[in-house]
Design a protein around this motif. Structure first.
Motif, PDB file in Angstrom:
ATOM      1  N   LEU A  73       5.890 -15.825  43.410  1.00  0.00           N
ATOM      2  CA  LEU A  73       7.256 -16.315  43.210  1.00  0.00           C
ATOM      3  C   LEU A  73       7.726 -16.066  41.782  1.00  0.00           C
ATOM      4  O   LEU A  73       8.875 -15.682  41.550  1.00  0.00           O
ATOM      5  N   ALA A  74       6.832 -16.258  40.827  1.00  0.00           N
ATOM      6  CA  ALA A  74       7.192 -16.033  39.425  1.00  0.00           C
ATOM      7  C   ALA A  74       7.472 -14.561  39.172  1.00  0.00           C
ATOM      8  O   ALA A  74       8.440 -14.207  38.471  1.00  0.00           O
ATOM      9  N   SER A  75       6.653 -13.682  39.720  1.00  0.00           N
ATOM     10  CA  SER A  75       6.858 -12.250  39.546  1.00  0.00           C
ATOM     11  C   SER A  75       8.178 -11.810  40.169  1.00  0.00           C
ATOM     12  O   SER A  75       8.929 -11.012  39.584  1.00  0.00           O
ATOM     13  N   LEU A  98      13.367 -21.056  39.049  1.00  0.00           N
ATOM     14  CA  LEU A  98      11.926 -21.193  39.293  1.00  0.00           C
ATOM     15  C   LEU A  98      11.354 -22.346  38.488  1.00  0.00           C
ATOM     16  O   LEU A  98      10.651 -23.212  39.020  1.00  0.00           O
ATOM     17  N   ASN A  99      11.650 -22.376  37.196  1.00  0.00           N
ATOM     18  CA  ASN A  99      11.067 -23.391  36.320  1.00  0.00           C
ATOM     19  C   ASN A  99      11.550 -24.788  36.688  1.00  0.00           C
ATOM     20  O   ASN A  99      10.755 -25.723  36.777  1.00  0.00           O
ATOM     21  N   VAL A 113       9.690 -24.656  45.631  1.00  0.00           N
ATOM     22  CA  VAL A 113      10.183 -23.645  44.683  1.00  0.00           C
ATOM     23  C   VAL A 113      10.777 -22.459  45.433  1.00  0.00           C
ATOM     24  O   VAL A 113      11.865 -21.973  45.087  1.00  0.00           O
ATOM     25  N   GLU A 114      10.082 -21.986  46.448  1.00  0.00           N
ATOM     26  CA  GLU A 114      10.566 -20.831  47.199  1.00  0.00           C
ATOM     27  C   GLU A 114      11.885 -21.129  47.891  1.00  0.00           C
ATOM     28  O   GLU A 114      12.816 -20.309  47.876  1.00  0.00           O
ATOM     29  N   LEU A 148      20.261 -27.819  36.071  1.00  0.00           N
ATOM     30  CA  LEU A 148      20.640 -29.061  36.758  1.00  0.00           C
ATOM     31  C   LEU A 148      20.842 -28.831  38.245  1.00  0.00           C
ATOM     32  O   LEU A 148      20.376 -29.622  39.083  1.00  0.00           O
ATOM     33  N   LEU A 149      21.536 -27.753  38.601  1.00  0.00           N
ATOM     34  CA  LEU A 149      21.761 -27.442  40.013  1.00  0.00           C
ATOM     35  C   LEU A 149      20.438 -27.216  40.730  1.00  0.00           C
ATOM     36  O   LEU A 149      20.240 -27.678  41.866  1.00  0.00           O
ATOM     37  N   SER A 150      19.529 -26.529  40.071  1.00  0.00           N
ATOM     38  CA  SER A 150      18.220 -26.245  40.677  1.00  0.00           C
ATOM     39  C   SER A 150      17.425 -27.522  40.893  1.00  0.00           C
ATOM     40  O   SER A 150      16.741 -27.684  41.920  1.00  0.00           O
TER      41      SER A 150
END
Length: 406
Positions: free
Chosen positions: A330-332, A345-346, A370-371, A393-395
């Protein structure tokens, strides 16, 4: 000094600096009561004739902060939690240390005239203080990878504009920093980040579904805080470090390899086009990279365990299993997508880890949250720190919704 040039680090050490003498320098520590902050102060205590403390900040651990202030006598002490201000004020009554509270006061502490600032506030909460320290144009030791992950391009532009020296504290990036040929980056084939594999390195996913927070924070090699320990267990920590390395060293994902190295002795490597591979080794002890950046460009002693190679016996390596540990994938993908994807992601990961630690979701749900958040918010972009805050904030709100319905 180290500076950034066209997205890359460049070393320009004057002849007279090749055997530099440590001169007294003032230090501010943002996040002084955490693991990194406490280790930094331990090393400073061993070199009291070299360092003075400008400011110490903490979020809520007022008891530990009071003890640090009484021992190191900073000019300013800040507690982030307003509810703890009165306790801090009363405990430090009669001292020469000024006290303050709140987020704005932490940012003000980061802006103080220190020669060297440790940015060790965990998570995106460290964004504004770290940026404030960077804008002073001095030396910033970066222990908060989330800032660079969330706002990489923006942060590196600030570093360039201010002429700031940014020194990586993470053991992996500090290791690369020590063996990277900044004068000839074209001679570098790739960098190799090592990972311990965490406490569940050999565990089946069906078993991982039932692990507890207590098991996840029990790292086999490192003594770290709860959040980073869980990140190490999911291997998201290595995914965040992949993104961090991209911004710090100006390399694409094809030039960044990750290897599982259970002994945590080789902290990272740089492979050169002639077939040479340079590695930095040391005991799994954060005091080593902290001492390196505290003394840079010279070296200072640290109360760390020294390596005994005969006792170690062997060093082993293996590729990471992206099926059992999807966080790295996911990070990549977030780095490849660019825009606001690393910010998403963070933020989603911070919410998911907190959800796991509180018992709201299971261990395997962390990567799933996260995904889902990345899928829902894909395409959002960031061009300023204000954009980063908005997407962050939205995330968080989106991820929290997935945590509550998991």
């Amino acid at each position: 000094m180290h500076c950034v040039n066209s997205g890359r680090w460049r070393r320009a050490v004057a002849v007279e600096e090749r055997n530099p003498q440590i001169i007294p320098r003032s230090v501010s520590i943002l996040g002084s009561t955490g693991s990194i902050g406490c280790n930094t102060l331990e090393i400073i205590q061993h070199h009291a004739d070299i360092f003075t403390i400008e400011a110490l900040t903490a979020y809520s651990n007022v008891e530990r902060l009071v003890g640090q202030v009484k021992r190191f006598k900073p000019k300013l002490a800040v507690i982030g939690d307003h509810k703890k201000y009165q306790t801090l004020k009363e405990a430090l009554s009669g001292t020469t240390t000024c006290v303050a509270a709140g987020r704005e006061a932490i940012v003000e502490a980061a802006s103080r005239p220190a020669d060297w600032t440790m940015a060790a506030i965990v998570g995106a909460a460290g964004l504004e203080p770290t940026f404030a320290a960077i804008r002073r144009g001095k030396v910033v030791a970066l222990a908060n990878k989330e800032c660079l992950v969330s706002a990489g391009n923006i942060m590196m532009e600030e570093v360039r504009a201010a002429g700031t020296t940014l020194l990586p504290v993470d053991s992996e990036h500090n290791a690369i920093f020590q063996v990277f040929d900044f004068e000839s980056p074209e001679s570098i084939e790739k960098i190799i980040l090592t990972a311990s594999g965490g406490p569940f390195r050999d565990m089946d996913r069906l078993v991982m579904a039932h692990v507890t927070p207590a098991q996840a924070v029990a790292h086999p090699n490192w003594n770290m805080g709860a959040k980073i320990s869980v990140d190490s267990a999911t291997l998201m920590n290595k995914g965040l470090e992949l993104i961090e390395a991209h911004y710090l060293f100006g390399l694409g994902t094809a030039q960044i390899e990750i290897l599982i190295h259970p002994q945590s002795v080789i902290h990272s490597m740089v492979a050169y086009v002639d077939g040479s591979v340079l590695a930095q080794l040391g005991a799994p002890d954060m005091r080593t990279p902290i001492a390196h950046v505290l003394g840079w460009p010279a070296r200072i002693s640290a109360p760390t365990t020294k390596l005994d190679f005969a006792k170690i016996g062997q060093l082993t390596f293996e590729p990471p299993d992206l099926n059992r540990f999807p966080a790295m994938r996911l990070a990549s993908q977030a780095l490849a997508s660019g825009g606001g994807a690393p910010t998403i992601l963070n933020a989603a990961n911070e919410v998911a880890v907190q959800g796991f630690l509180s018992g709201a979701i299971g261990f395997l749900d962390i990567a799933l949250v996260v995904e889902k958040t990345l899928d829902k918010l894909q395409g959002d972009s960031v061009g300023s720190l204000c954009d980063v805050r908005r997407v962050d904030l939205l995330s968080r709100c989106t991820a929290q919704g997935f945590v509550e319905t998991a």
